[in-house]
Enzyme design. Structure first.
Site, PDB file in Angstrom:
ATOM      1  N   CYS A  75      -5.628   1.998  -4.703  1.00  0.00           N
ATOM      2  CA  CYS A  75      -4.937   0.853  -5.321  1.00  0.00           C
ATOM      3  C   CYS A  75      -5.841  -0.390  -5.323  1.00  0.00           C
ATOM      4  CB  CYS A  75      -3.655   0.533  -4.555  1.00  0.00           C
ATOM      5  SG  CYS A  75      -2.770  -0.872  -5.257  1.00  0.00           S
ATOM      6  N   CYS A 101      -0.723   0.408  -8.936  1.00  0.00           N
ATOM      7  CA  CYS A 101      -1.421   1.705  -8.902  1.00  0.00           C
ATOM      8  C   CYS A 101      -0.499   2.872  -9.290  1.00  0.00           C
ATOM      9  CB  CYS A 101      -2.045   1.949  -7.530  1.00  0.00           C
ATOM     10  SG  CYS A 101      -0.831   2.133  -6.215  1.00  0.00           S
ATOM     11  N   CYS A 113       4.284   1.125  -5.997  1.00  0.00           N
ATOM     12  CA  CYS A 113       3.555  -0.085  -6.379  1.00  0.00           C
ATOM     13  C   CYS A 113       3.427  -0.155  -7.900  1.00  0.00           C
ATOM     14  CB  CYS A 113       2.189  -0.046  -5.717  1.00  0.00           C
ATOM     15  SG  CYS A 113       0.989  -1.178  -6.387  1.00  0.00           S
ATOM     16  N   CYS A 128       1.466   2.830  -2.062  1.00  0.00           N
ATOM     17  CA  CYS A 128       0.319   2.846  -2.980  1.00  0.00           C
ATOM     18  C   CYS A 128      -0.501   4.115  -2.817  1.00  0.00           C
ATOM     19  CB  CYS A 128      -0.613   1.675  -2.660  1.00  0.00           C
ATOM     20  SG  CYS A 128       0.089   0.077  -3.009  1.00  0.00           S
TER      21      CYS A 128
HETATM   22 ZN   LIG Z   1      -0.701  -0.138  -5.307  1.00  0.00          ZN
END
Ligand SMILES: [Zn+2]
Length: 358
Positions: A37, A67, A64, A33
């Site tokens: 995030c 994000c 991820c 991330c």
């Molecule tokens: Zn994330």
């Protein structure tokens, strides 16, 4: 380098301003991330930090879904790249630091990723960008009245004759023709022997503009011509002027360890930065030395130690502009345009003269 506890704090704070600066991976979910995030913060023990998305991927982590760490964050990249551009501008005269390999390492990216991202943000490859910037700087320095070799140096072009040919093509004329302002300089020269070898002295009506050691009069006049391609250069006629004789006597006296050189009128031709360094060098007293970074500090450019070293290397007035009094921070001699043996001999003689005087 990354400070892990600071990184962790940014993750807890979901600090979006750190996006792009680093990434964190969650080992349990195999996802990585951005610091900002919005997902729930993981447990510290499951987290690992990465300087680049590539490294996180190399560790087997997936981006991820929330994000989207792989998507270029324009703002962050813009910020980052203005930092990179400032870095390039500052180090324009260092061919070493601006190699793709070194640049990318300095900013924590792989050469491939650096090149690709740079091009997507700036629109040019790093190499093209550096070349453009050099050309621009070169033109500016010429317009500001720098000597051609000074401008070539200041723009970080190196100094082979190929450079001059390329500049001709890029300018559409010779640098000499391009340069505006400043009348042609008339330089007269003469050679004389010293305990440290043959020297050539060149002077304009404003003062000394060239003082170099060399192996032969022919080499020295070639070097003088290269240094001042715009100037009208001619040998001093005998009998030499009293002015010239006084200069040579002062220099010989100094080289024989008898006395300081004393004040001499000098005509400095170089970039504003070089002239600033050279003027400063003249304030370092005989018998003492300073490091490149001390000089950089003293002229108010603490980060310019490398540029100071280049300015020392570009000095054309040996002894009177005492570039031999600048050494490396670790006490080693660093470089000297006219050979390390001479640098060592000069420093030893100055130290000895100082000790005898006390
Ligand atoms: Zn994330």
């Amino acid at each position: 380098m990354m400070n892990e506890s600071k990184c962790w704090q940014s993750v807890i704070d979901k600090d979006q301003t750190k996006d792009g600066k680093f990434f964190y991976g969650v080992m349990t979910t195999k996802v990585f991330c951005r610091p900002g995030c919005p997902s729930r913060a993981p447990l510290r023990k499951n987290v690992r930090f990465y300087e680049t998305a590539e490294r996180a991927q190399a560790d087997g982590l997936r981006p991820c879904m929330r994000c989207k760490p792989l998507e270029v964050n324009r703002l962050t990249d813009q910020d980052r790249f203005s930092e990179i551009r400032r870095y390039i501008q500052r180090n324009l005269d260092s061919r070493e630091l601006l190699k793709l390999e070194m640049l990318s390492r300095n900013f924590g990216l792989s050469p491939f990723h650096f090149q690709r991202t740079f091009k997507s943000v700036v629109g040019l490859t790093p190499k093209q960008y550096i070349q453009e910037l050099r050309m621009q700087t070169f033109k500016e320095e010429l317009r500001d009245g720098a000597s051609i070799s000074g401008a070539v140096y200041g723009a970080g072009f190196g100094s082979s004759s190929r450079v001059y040919e390329r500049l001709d093509t890029q300018l559409g004329m010779t640098p000499k023709e391009y340069r505006s302002g400043g009348d042609g300089v008339a330089i007269s020269f003469a050679t004389f022997g010293t305990p440290l070898g043959l020297m050539m002295l060149g002077a304009t009506d404003r003062g000394l503009c060239f003082l170099e050691f060399g192996t032969s009069a022919a080499d020295l006049s070639e070097s003088l011509r290269q240094e001042y391609p715009r100037a009208t250069i001619k040998a001093m006629l005998k009998p030499y002027s009293t002015q010239f004789i006084a200069w040579v006597e002062a220099l010989s006296g100094y080289l024989e360890g008898e006395k300081a050189i004393g004040a001499m009128p000098i005509a400095l031709h170089g970039t504003a930065f070089q002239v600033k360094v050279w003027r400063y060098l003249q304030t370092i007293p005989s018998g003492s030395v300073q490091s490149y970074s001390e000089v950089a500090e003293a002229i108010g450019k603490p980060k310019a130690a490398r540029a100071v070293a280049s300015a020392c290397a570009a000095n054309r007035i040996a002894l009177v502009v005492p570039c031999h009094r600048v050494i490396r921070g670790d006490g080693s001699l660093g470089g000297y345009r006219w050979g390390l043996e001479r640098k060592r001999a000069l420093l030893d003689a100055e130290r000895q003269a100082l000790a005898t005087a006390h």
